[in-house]
Design an enzyme around this catalytic site. Structure first.
Site, short mmCIF file in Angstrom:
data_model
loop_
_atom_site.label_atom_id
_atom_site.label_comp_id
_atom_site.label_asym_id
_atom_site.label_seq_id
_atom_site.Cartn_x
_atom_site.Cartn_y
_atom_site.Cartn_z
N ASP A 49 0.78 -1.24 0.00
CA ASP A 49 0.00 0.00 0.00
C ASP A 49 0.82 1.30 0.00
O ASP A 49 1.81 1.40 0.72
CB ASP A 49 -0.85 0.10 1.27
CG ASP A 49 -1.50 -1.18 1.69
OD1 ASP A 49 -1.49 -2.14 0.91
OD2 ASP A 49 -2.01 -1.23 2.82
N GLU A 227 -10.34 -2.82 4.76
CA GLU A 227 -9.04 -2.23 5.08
C GLU A 227 -8.92 -0.88 4.37
O GLU A 227 -9.69 -0.57 3.45
CB GLU A 227 -7.89 -3.11 4.56
CG GLU A 227 -7.92 -4.54 5.06
CD GLU A 227 -6.78 -5.39 4.50
OE1 GLU A 227 -6.14 -6.09 5.28
OE2 GLU A 227 -6.54 -5.38 3.27
C1 FRU Z 1 -3.66 -3.90 2.99
C2 FRU Z 1 -2.95 -4.18 4.29
C3 FRU Z 1 -3.29 -3.15 5.32
C4 FRU Z 1 -2.13 -3.22 6.25
C5 FRU Z 1 -0.99 -3.46 5.30
C6 FRU Z 1 0.12 -4.29 5.87
O1 FRU Z 1 -2.99 -4.24 1.86
O2 FRU Z 1 -3.28 -5.48 4.73
O3 FRU Z 1 -4.54 -3.37 5.95
O4 FRU Z 1 -1.96 -2.05 6.99
O5 FRU Z 1 -1.53 -4.10 4.17
O6 FRU Z 1 1.19 -4.38 4.99
#
Ligand code: FRU
Length: 519
Positions: A49, A227
């Site tokens: 992300d 998320e």
């Molecule tokens: C989404 C996620 C988020 C988390 C991150 C961890 O892709 O699962 O929810 O903060 O990636 O790398």
């Protein structure tokens, strides 16, 4: 006495050699097969992300989920890159590292203009990161919200010594999206309760003490965990005012398979979000497979359009992508607006790309123009725009051939009322769940047009005035593309108006990392 200048000279020559071999190593770094030429990818290692997107002191900052030690997910920390135009990115050293087994998960960066947090001293303002700390405690696995701050434009960060600032003693509680509420003079946090399919809103005066204000959800699609929420105000074209968009990632279970992102349009009254009762209030931020956890930039000057940028990937196969020495890349930045027409509301996305156009490539108009009937033969990166000129019942679009057996097709299927990208023959059959055709319903009252950005390993399409964004990765067997229109191979006989622009690579002519963006 003589030996001293000799040693100095040797050191000087050695350092010159190291510098020049570093520069050429950098050049190679961004020229491997599949290496994006108009999208951000880290020089090496894993990314997911985008985090902490913020425009500050003339720079766009892109922090990103990063594993400093390898090309698979782990040791999550915040990587960092800056840009002055959202296209030429310069990667900087790691911003916020994992520490004592606590990983630095997704979050935001805000500009604390009045030092409301008290963290900026001796400066009058600073930037503050609000991120999820993910780690094991004696009581089990925990996700909490934490602060870090930087007094030097994001180059150096300190974690707040009294972290965490928000702890519900939960294993799943993450991805704070924080922004300043101009009207009510407080900070607003949208944060996810992934398994409950809820976005919780918290308010704060100082970024340290947070009060629960409301929850949104479950709503819309709840097939997977929720998320990466993002709450933003979207200006509307025309006389009606702006609306708020609440965007939330869903993983797995998105209609395209794997991870995807839905949005809701409505009103945020400072404490809670309510979906509007107009048509078109629920949609997908992207109808392709590869755009996840997109967030918007904080700090865009008033009156500017919001800018969204996502991770161009899908958790279905993110760890299996055939790239090295990096894995993962970001989507283009997109300017957002709200369209309100006789068909209802829609979120429209317009990619930031125009400044890379190198001049238009002529399209062969006759069937027998050589190139085995192709309207053009070229290699990525390029932009292809086309639209239907005389409405007909026919399906139309383009096929991009890599060789006789492999192609990607982008088009409108008028019988089914769909816009689609078909990558089932794009050449990456070895990756499970990759060979797919992604589709989106077209709205018959909106124009049948599309803008497509083709990079070495992606196809990003914006159809019907950008109300359908569809992003898909591709891993073709060759770098050569033959563009053929259909139902007949030239745009003229296929009844479309088309333009093709070769795009400048963001690495071309740039001395990677030593170019206009370096400081
Ligand atoms: C989404 C996620 C988020 C988390 C991150 C961890 O892709 O699962 O929810 O903060 O990636 O790398």
């Amino acid at each position: 006495m003589k030996s001293i200048p000799t040693i100095a000279a040797i050191i000087f020559i050695a350092s010159m050699l190291t510098a020049s071999s570093f520069a050429s190593a950098q050049q190679q770094t961004y020229d491997q097969p599949y290496r994006p030429q108009v999208h951000f990818s880290p020089e090496r290692n894993w990314t997911n992300d985008p985090n902490g997107l913020v425009f500050y002191h003339g720079e766009y900052h892109l922090f990103f989920q990063y594993n400093p030690f390898g090309d698979t997910w782990g040791h999550m920390s915040w990587g960092h890159a800056v840009s002055r135009d959202l296209l030429h990115w310069h990667q900087l050293p790691l911003a916020i590292p994992e520490q004592n087994g606590v990983m630095i998960f997704t979050g935001s960066v805000v500009i604390d203009r009045t030092d409301s947090s008290g963290l900026c001293k001796p400066a009058k303002e600073c930037i503050v990161a609000v991120y999820t700390g993910d780690g094991d405690t004696p009581d089990g696995h925990r996700e909490t919200q934490n602060l870090a701050y930087s007094l030097d434009d994001g180059r150096n960060w300190k974690k707040y010594e009294k972290n965490p600032v928000l702890d519900l003693h939960l294993a799943d509680f993450r991805d704070p999206s924080v922004s300043w509420d101009e009207e009510r003079h407080h900070w607003v946090m949208a944060v996810s309760l992934p398994r409950e399919h809820k976005v919780s809103f918290y308010l704060s005066k100082d970024l340290k003490q947070w009060t629960h204000a409301s929850d949104f959800g479950p709503a819309g699609d709840t097939n997977g965990v929720w998320e990466c929420p993002d709450l933003l105000r979207v200006p509307s074209e025309g006389k009606h005012g702006s609306l708020w968009a609440l965007k939330v990632g869903l993983n797995p279970g998105a209609p395209q398979g794997g991870s995807g992102e839905q949005y809701f349009l409505g009103e945020f009254d400072g404490t809670s979000f309510k979906v509007s009762d107009e048509e078109g209030v629920h949609g997908w931020t992207n109808y392709g497979k590869d755009d996840y956890c997109a967030i918007s930039f904080n700090g865009i000057p008033p009156g500017g359009q919001p800018v969204l940028l996502g991770w161009m990937n899908n958790w279905d196969y993110a760890a299996k992508l055939p790239t090295s020495p990096w894995r993962g890349q970001m989507s283009l930045a997109r300017k957002l607006s709200l369209i309100r027409d006789q068909n209802g509301l829609a979120l429209a996305q317009d990619p930031v790309i125009d400044s890379l156009r190198k001049g238009s490539v002529p399209l062969h108009l006759k069937e027998s123009s050589g190139n085995e009937g192709a309207a053009a033969t070229l290699s990525p990166p390029y932009e292809l725009d086309f639209e239907e000129v005389n409405p007909s019942a026919n399906s139309f679009g383009v096929r991009i051939y890599y060789d006789d057996q492999h192609w990607t097709e982008i088009g409108f299927d008028k019988a089914k009322g769909e816009f689609y990208i078909d990558r089932t023959r794009s050449g990456e059959g070895a990756i499970p769940a990759f060979a797919t055709k992604t589709t989106a319903h077209v709205v018959p009252g909106r124009p049948y047009n599309v803008k497509v950005i083709i990079d070495r390993s992606s196809v990003e399409a914006f159809a019907q005035n950008g109300t359908i964004a569809m992003t898909n990765l591709v891993y073709p067997p060759t770098a050569s593309n033959r563009v053929l229109f259909f139902p007949s191979s030239s745009p003229q006989t296929a009844n479309v108006r088309a333009h093709l622009w070769k795009l400048a690579s963001v690495w071309q002519g740039a001395d990677r990392g030593h170019g206009p963006n370096s400081r």
